[in-house]
Design an enzyme around this catalytic site. Structure first.
Site, mmCIF file in Angstrom:
data_model
loop_
_atom_site.group_PDB
_atom_site.id
_atom_site.type_symbol
_atom_site.label_atom_id
_atom_site.label_comp_id
_atom_site.label_asym_id
_atom_site.label_seq_id
_atom_site.Cartn_x
_atom_site.Cartn_y
_atom_site.Cartn_z
ATOM 1 N N SER A 97 0.798 -1.230 0.000
ATOM 2 C CA SER A 97 0.000 0.000 0.000
ATOM 3 C C SER A 97 0.829 1.277 0.000
ATOM 4 O O SER A 97 0.309 2.339 -0.310
ATOM 5 C CB SER A 97 -0.937 0.015 1.215
ATOM 6 O OG SER A 97 -1.871 -1.031 1.129
ATOM 7 N N HIS A 158 -0.920 6.207 8.320
ATOM 8 C CA HIS A 158 -0.789 4.896 7.695
ATOM 9 C C HIS A 158 -0.313 5.080 6.261
ATOM 10 O O HIS A 158 -0.203 6.204 5.764
ATOM 11 C CB HIS A 158 -2.131 4.154 7.760
ATOM 12 C CG HIS A 158 -1.997 2.676 7.742
ATOM 13 N ND1 HIS A 158 -2.353 1.910 6.650
ATOM 14 C CD2 HIS A 158 -1.545 1.802 8.683
ATOM 15 C CE1 HIS A 158 -2.132 0.632 6.917
ATOM 16 N NE2 HIS A 158 -1.644 0.535 8.136
ATOM 17 N N HIS A 440 -1.786 -9.734 -0.320
ATOM 18 C CA HIS A 440 -2.359 -8.971 -1.428
ATOM 19 C C HIS A 440 -2.415 -9.833 -2.681
ATOM 20 O O HIS A 440 -1.709 -10.838 -2.798
ATOM 21 C CB HIS A 440 -1.514 -7.728 -1.715
ATOM 22 C CG HIS A 440 -1.499 -6.754 -0.589
ATOM 23 N ND1 HIS A 440 -0.608 -5.703 -0.519
ATOM 24 C CD2 HIS A 440 -2.272 -6.645 0.519
ATOM 25 C CE1 HIS A 440 -0.827 -5.004 0.579
ATOM 26 N NE2 HIS A 440 -1.836 -5.559 1.229
#
Length: 510
Positions: A97, A158, A440
């Site tokens: 991410s 994040h 993922h």
């Protein structure tokens, strides 16, 4: 379910032909492209929201309204333009991410685990930061005079939100308490600190991550007795207090619960810092409706504050816990997170105008999540496939993971799920390969777009193409040349009616 209604209608070819013709007429209207300049930009990022997740969330949305589900439309389904995004990182076939956030926010592909730096930076190596920083579309918008905001269901520091403002070689450096001492000594900054120092005066910041803003061992305002929620900062700085002090001449509010948030009058708020949890916000299914705001509620307040700026705004909205649900093998949590993000998308649409607001919905990457098994129409998305395995003669759910924590063996055989509550909120769907955390997926993800210049998101593109299109639509960043000529022309055309009226008036007076 109202399956009988749909079956009755669908037996008649006229039903399908009429629906298709109606869709065709709508499609023909898209030949007249929206080439306006985008005053506002909104990016909705579903973390881990691969195409199987979109499809399953669509079915869930319909079933929550007591429909069969398959024919339901998500809000993002209504967007006129759809593309595919290639998600790989510069050093990873299956992305994380952080590297992906750098791509769709900064316009540059990067290494996994790094945010706001180019691929020349090496993860966790502090000395590769300087000189490799790349800026984000949030900064481009701020420099153009627009208001900017970040809303997330994860920590505000994040991976996804941090690429909007930070330049960090390690996504896990949330505060200096998570950094190696040598990195701190070498001058690298933690992500929480960069939130307040890199881009001054971000207008809206909402999400979790409270503990990273406060001195180490300082108790949390909401959970004063729980040490895991205590402050983490070794430098003893109180970043919230510093933010308040720096903004004391402006109309600002720091809030930490839903009541405080919804009691504000957005018309009298210029800047807001909302930190609603020490870490990530709770899953929507577990959210306390009295104390925790929903993503939709945060988005509503954010837009009301941001849209006061006559120059417009840029807003990043992350449905971040879709990803967490999948990692834990908890499909029900993940899909309800996706449905809530879709609700926020619809609400944002009601608050903005497609003529001057470009809205993009996409994901950073996919997951090893899927559903199948020849389930009949209207089958609950969390239910069983209609047959037993022809190998071990046991039932299986439609939803399965390629890997993850749902792999369980009992007496040397696959667990018999008929004894389990597989529709329970935290049920971990079975997986083919045992892992503590599911991974993922590497396939392309969808990009949905509407508003000015949305037609430029089409076909299959590299993920870093997205912010370039959004910047082009809004005439910010490096794509401004086309705006100078078109704005001049539009100014002239706008002035012509007034000029004609003035000449007519003069003629009458003479």
């Amino acid at each position: 379910m109202h399956k009988a209604y749909f079956l009755y209608q669908e037996k008649d070819p006229l039903f399908w032909n009429t629906w298709a013709q109606r869709t065709l007429k709508n499609a023909l209207t898209l030949q007249k492209l929206n080439q306006n300049t985008a005053k506002n930009l909104i990016l909705f990022l579903g973390d881990g929201m691969g195409i199987p997740t979109v499809t399953a969330a669509r079915i869930l949305k319909g079933q929550l309204s007591r429909q069969s589900g398959e024919e339901t439309q998500l809000e993002m389904d209504k967007f006129p333009f759809v593309a595919l995004s290639k998600t790989y990182n510069t050093n990873a076939q299956v992305a994380d991410s952080a590297g992906t956030a750098t791509a769709y926010l900064c316009g540059v592909k990067a290494n996994e685990g790094t945010v706001g730096v180019s691929a020349a930076a090496v993860r966790s190596q502090c000395n590769t930061t300087q000189g490799n920083e790349v800026t984000s579309i949030l900064r481009w918008a701020k420099e153009a005079g627009k208001s900017v905001g970040i809303v997330t269901t994860t920590r505000v520091n994040h991976a996804t939100p941090s690429a909007a403002y930070a330049h960090c070689v390690d996504r896990d450096w949330y505060s200096d308490g998570e950094m190696p001492a040598e990195a701190v000594q070498a001058g690298c900054k933690d992500i929480a600190r960069q939130l307040f120092e890199n881009i001054p005066n971000i207008d809206v910041i909402m999400g979790g991550g409270r503990k990273y803003m406060f001195p180490q061992n300082q108790s949390d305002v909401e959970y004063p007795g729980e040490k895991k929620h205590f402050g983490t900062r070794i430098d003893r700085r109180n970043l919230v207090e510093e933010w308040n002090n720096r903004m004391k001449n402006k109309v600002t509010h720091y809030v930490w619960n839903k009541k405080e948030l919804l009691s504000l009058n957005p018309n009298s708020v210029d800047y807001i810092l909302g930190l609603f949890e020490p870490g990530d916000l709770p899953y929507d299914l577990e959210r306390n409706n009295e104390t925790d705001p929903s993503l939709t509620e945060m988005v509503e307040v954010a837009i009301k504050i941001l849209k006061k700026n006559p120059r417009g705004f840029y807003l990043l909205v992350e449905g971040g816990r879709i990803d967490h649900g999948h990692h834990e093998g908890k499909a029900k949590q993940a899909l309800h997170e996706a449905v809530e993000m879709d609700r926020a998308i619809g609400h944002a649409g009601l608050m903005t105008n497609i003529n001057d607001t470009m809205t993009v919905v996409t994901a950073d990457h996919s997951h090893m999540f899927n559903f199948g098994g020849y389930t009949p129409r209207g089958n609950t998305i969390f239910g069983l496939a209609p047959m037993l395995s022809d190998v071990d003669q046991k039932p299986f759910t439609a939803i399965l993971y390629g890997n993850g924590p749902g792999f369980k063996v009992v007496n040397g055989l696959r667990e018999n799920i008929s004894t389990l509550d597989y529709e329970e909120n935290n049920y971990q769907a079975q997986s083919a390969v045992p892992l503590r955390m599911e991974t993922h997926g590497g396939e392309d993800v969808a990009v949905f777009a509407k508003g000015p210049m949305a037609h430029l998101l089409h076909g299959v593109h590299e993920q870093n193409y997205i912010p370039h299109v959004m910047a082009y639509a809004a005439c910010i960043g490096q794509n401004r040349d086309h705006c100078m000529s078109s704005s001049g022309a539009s100014s002239l055309s706008a002035a012509l009616p007034s000029l004609t009226a003035l000449l007519t008036l003069i003629r009458l007076l003479c």
